[in-house]
Design an enzyme around this catalytic site. Sequence first.
Site, PDB file in Angstrom:
ATOM      1  CG  ASN A 152      15.089   3.041   6.205  1.00 25.36           C
ATOM      2  OD1 ASN A 152      14.538   3.343   7.557  1.00 25.36           O
ATOM      3  ND2 ASN A 152      15.858   3.427   6.133  1.00 25.36           N
TER       4      ASN A 152
ATOM      5  CE  LYS B  46      -3.199   8.357  -5.323  1.00 22.58           C
ATOM      6  NZ  LYS B  46      -3.237   9.705  -4.824  1.00 22.58           N
TER       7      LYS B  46
END
Length: 238
Positions: free
Chosen positions: A70, A64
């Site tokens: 990034n 998750k």
Amino acid sequence: MNIPDPQLVIALDFDTQESCLELVDQLDPTLCRLKIGKELFTSCGPKIVEKIQWKGFDVFLDLKFHDIPNTVAKAVKAAAELGVWMVNVHASGGEKMMLAAREALEGYQVKPLLIAVTVLTSMSDEDLKALGITVTAAEQVQRLAALAKQAQMDGVVCSAQEVVQLKASLGEEFKMITPGIRPSFAGNDDQTRIMTPEQALKAGSDYLVVGRPVTQADDPLRALEQIAAEMARASLGS
């Protein structure tokens, strides 16, 4: 019973490699795939993924991811390098984050399914209200699932109760992965929005996640086979 694309995913909620592999050795990769979550991955590291893959199982890496775009992109790329079958991110991380995750997989010929988490199955409307979210769990799932599709996710994790409406609004090809599944022989444990395997498949779920009814069973393989039989009834329409 040989299922080339098993729709059943068993959650490996263990904290040691030994206890995990002891269970895995009792299961059948033609009947299920396996889910590695935060506890097991943090305890054992990427090697546990490889050991399970060597035993013939596809792996859903359930970490998750939820961070800046990034960072999530790099994490998803690392998961792809492990050769996992499925990996997930939190839809609440936003469209930019999910798009970055999708872009991270562009160079791979064989890509893991990239799935977004909507609302955890343990969350009730009251729990969401305590977080400042004034819509119902079902409405929040709809919002996040639509955002996930817009961000090119392959599907979402959601409760089986939301599947019919999500399939209608987002299309049959958008995958629905549903935890909170409890076979007819098991209790509800700590998840509030649940269905049986047969009910979930009839609702349109693509993959079902089951944990304790198999992992804590006296005979895990028998429990797995019982669930597979329940799922078969759904496909027969009985």
